[in-house]
Design a protein around this motif. Structure first.
Motif, PDB file in Angstrom:
ATOM      1  N   ILE A  10       3.957   2.294  16.139  1.00  0.00           N
ATOM      2  CA  ILE A  10       5.092   1.574  15.540  1.00  0.00           C
ATOM      3  C   ILE A  10       4.604   0.640  14.440  1.00  0.00           C
ATOM      4  N   LEU A  11       3.525  -0.079  14.705  1.00  0.00           N
ATOM      5  CA  LEU A  11       2.997  -1.006  13.704  1.00  0.00           C
ATOM      6  C   LEU A  11       2.468  -0.272  12.480  1.00  0.00           C
ATOM      7  N   GLU A  12       1.798   0.864  12.704  1.00  0.00           N
ATOM      8  CA  GLU A  12       1.265   1.659  11.589  1.00  0.00           C
ATOM      9  C   GLU A  12       2.404   2.151  10.697  1.00  0.00           C
ATOM     10  N   ALA A  13       3.460   2.658  11.320  1.00  0.00           N
ATOM     11  CA  ALA A  13       4.608   3.137  10.542  1.00  0.00           C
ATOM     12  C   ALA A  13       5.296   1.989   9.821  1.00  0.00           C
ATOM     13  N   THR A  14       5.389   0.850  10.484  1.00  0.00           N
ATOM     14  CA  THR A  14       6.118  -0.290   9.909  1.00  0.00           C
ATOM     15  C   THR A  14       5.423  -0.847   8.687  1.00  0.00           C
ATOM     16  N   TRP A  15       4.097  -1.027   8.767  1.00  0.00           N
ATOM     17  CA  TRP A  15       3.431  -1.633   7.603  1.00  0.00           C
ATOM     18  C   TRP A  15       3.479  -0.703   6.404  1.00  0.00           C
ATOM     19  N   GLN A  16       3.433   0.610   6.650  1.00  0.00           N
ATOM     20  CA  GLN A  16       3.521   1.544   5.530  1.00  0.00           C
ATOM     21  C   GLN A  16       4.917   1.528   4.908  1.00  0.00           C
ATOM     22  N   LEU A  17       5.939   1.349   5.726  1.00  0.00           N
ATOM     23  CA  LEU A  17       7.299   1.213   5.204  1.00  0.00           C
ATOM     24  C   LEU A  17       7.441  -0.077   4.401  1.00  0.00           C
ATOM     25  N   ILE A  18       6.847  -1.156   4.887  1.00  0.00           N
ATOM     26  CA  ILE A  18       6.892  -2.426   4.160  1.00  0.00           C
ATOM     27  C   ILE A  18       6.209  -2.284   2.805  1.00  0.00           C
ATOM     28  N   ALA A  19       5.046  -1.630   2.795  1.00  0.00           N
ATOM     29  CA  ALA A  19       4.309  -1.432   1.539  1.00  0.00           C
ATOM     30  C   ALA A  19       5.138  -0.632   0.542  1.00  0.00           C
ATOM     31  N   GLU A  20       5.897   0.328   1.045  1.00  0.00           N
ATOM     32  CA  GLU A  20       6.672   1.224   0.181  1.00  0.00           C
ATOM     33  C   GLU A  20       7.996   0.605  -0.265  1.00  0.00           C
ATOM     34  N   ARG A  21       8.684  -0.087   0.653  1.00  0.00           N
ATOM     35  CA  ARG A  21      10.058  -0.528   0.378  1.00  0.00           C
ATOM     36  C   ARG A  21      10.227  -2.030   0.230  1.00  0.00           C
ATOM     37  N   GLY A  22       9.293  -2.812   0.788  1.00  0.00           N
ATOM     38  CA  GLY A  22       9.427  -4.262   0.748  1.00  0.00           C
ATOM     39  C   GLY A  22       9.777  -4.814   2.116  1.00  0.00           C
ATOM     40  N   PHE A  23       9.321  -6.010   2.392  1.00  0.00           N
ATOM     41  CA  PHE A  23       9.442  -6.641   3.705  1.00  0.00           C
ATOM     42  C   PHE A  23      10.881  -6.688   4.194  1.00  0.00           C
ATOM     43  N   HIS A  24      11.798  -7.101   3.322  1.00  0.00           N
ATOM     44  CA  HIS A  24      13.171  -7.329   3.754  1.00  0.00           C
ATOM     45  C   HIS A  24      14.045  -6.080   3.689  1.00  0.00           C
ATOM     46  N   ALA A  25      13.509  -4.983   3.173  1.00  0.00           N
ATOM     47  CA  ALA A  25      14.300  -3.755   3.048  1.00  0.00           C
ATOM     48  C   ALA A  25      14.130  -2.810   4.233  1.00  0.00           C
ATOM     49  N   ASP A  51       9.936  -9.797  14.581  1.00  0.00           N
ATOM     50  CA  ASP A  51       8.747  -9.618  15.425  1.00  0.00           C
ATOM     51  C   ASP A  51       7.929  -8.414  14.970  1.00  0.00           C
ATOM     52  N   VAL A  52       8.603  -7.283  14.774  1.00  0.00           N
ATOM     53  CA  VAL A  52       7.868  -6.076  14.386  1.00  0.00           C
ATOM     54  C   VAL A  52       7.360  -6.185  12.962  1.00  0.00           C
ATOM     55  N   LEU A  53       8.127  -6.786  12.066  1.00  0.00           N
ATOM     56  CA  LEU A  53       7.682  -6.893  10.676  1.00  0.00           C
ATOM     57  C   LEU A  53       6.469  -7.807  10.542  1.00  0.00           C
ATOM     58  N   THR A  54       6.514  -8.968  11.185  1.00  0.00           N
ATOM     59  CA  THR A  54       5.389  -9.898  11.066  1.00  0.00           C
ATOM     60  C   THR A  54       4.143  -9.356  11.759  1.00  0.00           C
ATOM     61  N   GLN A  55       4.325  -8.709  12.907  1.00  0.00           N
ATOM     62  CA  GLN A  55       3.171  -8.121  13.592  1.00  0.00           C
ATOM     63  C   GLN A  55       2.576  -6.972  12.787  1.00  0.00           C
ATOM     64  N   ALA A  56       3.425  -6.243  12.065  1.00  0.00           N
ATOM     65  CA  ALA A  56       2.929  -5.142  11.235  1.00  0.00           C
ATOM     66  C   ALA A  56       2.084  -5.669  10.081  1.00  0.00           C
ATOM     67  N   LEU A  57       2.484  -6.777   9.492  1.00  0.00           N
ATOM     68  CA  LEU A  57       1.681  -7.376   8.427  1.00  0.00           C
ATOM     69  C   LEU A  57       0.303  -7.753   8.954  1.00  0.00           C
ATOM     70  N   LYS A  58       0.280  -8.412  10.102  1.00  0.00           N
ATOM     71  CA  LYS A  58      -0.990  -8.828  10.689  1.00  0.00           C
ATOM     72  C   LYS A  58      -1.842  -7.616  11.070  1.00  0.00           C
ATOM     73  N   TYR A  59      -1.200  -6.601  11.611  1.00  0.00           N
ATOM     74  CA  TYR A  59      -1.904  -5.377  12.008  1.00  0.00           C
ATOM     75  C   TYR A  59      -2.571  -4.733  10.805  1.00  0.00           C
ATOM     76  N   CYS A  60      -1.853  -4.637   9.699  1.00  0.00           N
ATOM     77  CA  CYS A  60      -2.399  -4.010   8.495  1.00  0.00           C
ATOM     78  C   CYS A  60      -3.636  -4.739   8.002  1.00  0.00           C
ATOM     79  N   VAL A  61      -3.546  -6.054   7.915  1.00  0.00           N
ATOM     80  CA  VAL A  61      -4.673  -6.841   7.416  1.00  0.00           C
ATOM     81  C   VAL A  61      -5.863  -6.731   8.365  1.00  0.00           C
ATOM     82  N   GLU A  62      -5.597  -6.759   9.659  1.00  0.00           N
ATOM     83  CA  GLU A  62      -6.671  -6.655  10.646  1.00  0.00           C
ATOM     84  C   GLU A  62      -7.379  -5.308  10.540  1.00  0.00           C
TER      85      GLU A  62
END
Length: 203
Positions: A10-25, A51-62
């Motif tokens: 879930i985190l892997e998919a989420t951070w890639q979506l954030i990178a592609e579409r933007g945090f709030h989208a 919760d999922v968006l912020t954890q995904a950001l941290k997961y990506c950086v880690e």
């Protein structure tokens, strides 16, 4: 899959979506669709969207830090290690560019949301300390100047890296990945390398 596997997916998919579409989208339904699961499953692991968006950001950086640390451990020479670190920071198309997108969005959120700052500052301290350790290693090996402060150089190099990457990602004319690479390598050569004396040419 174990709970840990599902959470990681879930985190892997989420951070890639954030990178592609933007945090709030990004919506929970988007995440569920990419993962091939239900919104209820996403909420099971992450109660709310934030919760999922912020954890995904941290997961990506880690994950980026883990990958870079693994690559650097196999390089003994400090100069080569620093050049490898620089190379891994270049926002080429693909995963690294997406990770830079995450970094930029993390910065933007940390500006307006104080709760983002402790994790941001922890990650930044690790990035800074990585450079400091490499510089100290090079000074011990005799390849880097000993009159240079590792702390100050790390501040300058990380700031230069961030500034150049922002210009690449925002499409500033004339600033490309290649230009960024030459800029950073040139800085290291001027400010850090011990001058190599060459023998005079025979008459």
């Amino acid at each position: 899959m174990t709970d840990e596997d599902r959470r990681g997916a879930i985190l892997e998919a989420t951070w890639q979506l954030i990178a592609e579409r933007g945090f709030h989208a990004v919506r929970i339904s988007d995440i569920a669709k990419v993962c091939g699961t239900s919104t209820g499953t996403v909420h099971y692991y992450f109660p709310g969207k934030d919760d999922v968006l912020t954890q995904a950001l941290k997961y990506c950086v880690e994950q980026a830090f883990v990958r870079q640390s693994r690559e650097l451990r196999g390089i003994d020479d400090a100069h080569e290690r620093l050049l490898k670190l620089i190379d891994m920071q270049l926002p080429r198309m693909g995963r690294v560019r997406d990770e830079w997108s995450i970094w930029l969005q993390y910065w933007a959120e940390a500006v307006v949301r104080p709760e983002f700052r402790p994790a941001h500052n922890e990650f930044y301290a690790r990035w800074h300390e990585t450079v400091v350790r490499i510089v100290r290693r090079g000074q011990r090996q005799g390849v880097f100047r000993t009159d240079v402060s590792p702390e100050e150089l790390a501040v300058h190099l990380t700031a230069l890296t961030d500034g150049a990457a922002i210009q690449v990602l925002t499409g500033r004319p004339g600033m490309t990945v290649s230009v960024m690479r030459e800029l950073l390598i040139g800085y290291v050569q001027r400010e850090l390398l011990v001058e190599r004396r060459t023998s005079p040419e025979p008459a």
